[in-house]
Design an enzyme around this catalytic site. Structure first.
Site, short mmCIF file in Angstrom:
data_model
loop_
_atom_site.label_atom_id
_atom_site.label_comp_id
_atom_site.label_asym_id
_atom_site.label_seq_id
_atom_site.Cartn_x
_atom_site.Cartn_y
_atom_site.Cartn_z
N ASP A 1 -3.05 3.35 0.33
CA ASP A 1 -2.26 4.20 1.22
C ASP A 1 -0.87 3.64 1.50
OD1 ASP A 1 -3.33 2.08 2.66
OD2 ASP A 1 -4.67 3.33 3.84
N ASN B 1 -12.16 3.70 14.39
CA ASN B 1 -12.75 5.05 14.42
C ASN B 1 -13.53 5.36 13.15
OD1 ASN B 1 -10.76 5.38 12.53
ND2 ASN B 1 -9.61 6.95 13.64
N HIS C 1 -12.38 5.09 10.00
CA HIS C 1 -11.63 5.57 8.82
C HIS C 1 -11.67 4.57 7.68
CE1 HIS C 1 -7.50 3.82 10.36
NE2 HIS C 1 -8.07 2.97 9.53
N GLU D 1 -9.15 9.98 8.06
CA GLU D 1 -9.48 9.94 9.48
C GLU D 1 -10.71 10.81 9.78
OE1 GLU D 1 -8.10 7.74 11.14
OE2 GLU D 1 -5.96 8.01 11.50
C1 F6R Z 1 -5.06 0.00 5.04
C2 F6R Z 1 -6.26 0.80 5.20
C3 F6R Z 1 -6.93 0.92 6.53
C4 F6R Z 1 -7.28 -0.46 7.11
C5 F6R Z 1 -7.98 -0.29 8.47
C6 F6R Z 1 -8.26 -1.64 9.11
O1 F6R Z 1 -4.64 -0.02 3.69
O2 F6R Z 1 -6.69 1.39 4.27
O3 F6R Z 1 -8.10 1.68 6.39
O4 F6R Z 1 -8.12 -1.13 6.23
O5 F6R Z 1 -7.16 0.45 9.32
O6 F6R Z 1 -7.06 -2.26 9.44
P1 F6R Z 1 -7.06 -3.75 10.03
O7 F6R Z 1 -7.61 -4.60 8.96
O8 F6R Z 1 -5.60 -4.03 10.30
O9 F6R Z 1 -7.92 -3.71 11.24
#
Ligand code: F6R
Length: 250
Positions: A66, A134, A136, A141
């Protein structure tokens, strides 16, 4: 599904890096699907050490999940910048192709299409994932339906709040992102999801032990036959009624 629980993020990161290494060593032209965020940092630190110790990455391609819409690659909070800073620049002579969605493309739907076509031509051997508080994965989401292909997503309030820790203020967090869809994730040959901290415990337990539902996107991983959950004790604390087992295999 395998669940591995480690005492510290560093030990977990080392374990993940060795899974990445195994893929690089066993596939002729390996393709790694990569994530950003604080969780993957210990994994990338350990992987960089393996590369310094001689792991050959010349034929390894990476495809990221992403990117924020509106952030240029040189923006310190862009995922391009994150990857350069925490992985690519740290490994000498890594000439393999590296793909990250272009968040400043003039034609975002066309960029999503281009990204999907690229993934179709380059099946992912190992997909590394973090998880949002959440539930995701990528930026898919929670919703009443999940899109299968790469798309522009409006980030949830919870994600904006959570990711504001990386920005000067919550108003600076982009409201939209490009994310690969659940299809690209589920088509990877192998998936490793990493989660640390108590703030992830609810999402982890719901995804592993709850029903498969689109408002818990990571629960979709129950549909894949080769998934490893790599956790610390805090993120595993709602599994097994709070009884943390070091290794659980289902
Ligand atoms: C980022 C991504 C997100 C993160 C998730 C956890 O490329 O795909 O799904 O893996 O938001 O983020 P952290 O590791 O910062 O808690």
């Amino acid at each position: 599904m395998r669940v591995r629980v480690f005492e510290t993020p560093d030990l977990a990161g080392l374990y993940v890096a060795t899974i990445m290494e195994q893929v690089v060593l066993s596939v002729t032209s390996p393709i790694l699907g990569l994530a950003t965020g604080s969780t993957v940092l210990p994994c990338y630190d350990a992987f960089c050490k393996l590369a310094h110790d001689g792991l050959d990455l010349t034929r390894t391609t990476t495809i990221n999940l992403d990117e924020y819409v509106g952030l240029s690659p040189s923006h310190p909070q862009s995922y391009h910048y994150f990857m350069e800073n925490h992985l690519f620049q740290r490994i000498r002579n890594w000439s393999g192709e590296k793909y990250i969605p272009n968040g400043i493309a003039e034609d975002l739907p066309e960029e999503c299409k281009r990204y999907d076509e690229y993934i179709k031509r380059h099946p992912i051997d190992l997909q590394l994932l973090g998880i949002g508080t959440n539930g995701h994965i990528g930026f898919n989401e929670p919703s009443h339906s999940l899109l299968s292909t790469t798309h522009v997503v409006t980030l949830s309030e919870e994600t904006i709040r959570s990711n504001s820790r990386f920005f000067d203020g919550i108003e600076d967090v982009p409201r939209q992102a490009i994310t690969v869809g659940v299809q690209a994730i589920l088509q990877a040959k192998q998936i490793v999801l990493v989660a640390f901290g108590e703030q992830k415990a609810r999402a982890v337990a719901d995804s592993i032990s709850g029903t498969v539902r689109t408002d818990v996107p990571a629960s979709m991983l129950q549909l894949h036959r080769d998934v490893t959950w790599v956790l610390d004790e805090a993120s595993a604390s709602y599994l097994n009624n709070g009884e943390v087992a070091r290794t659980i295999t289902e």
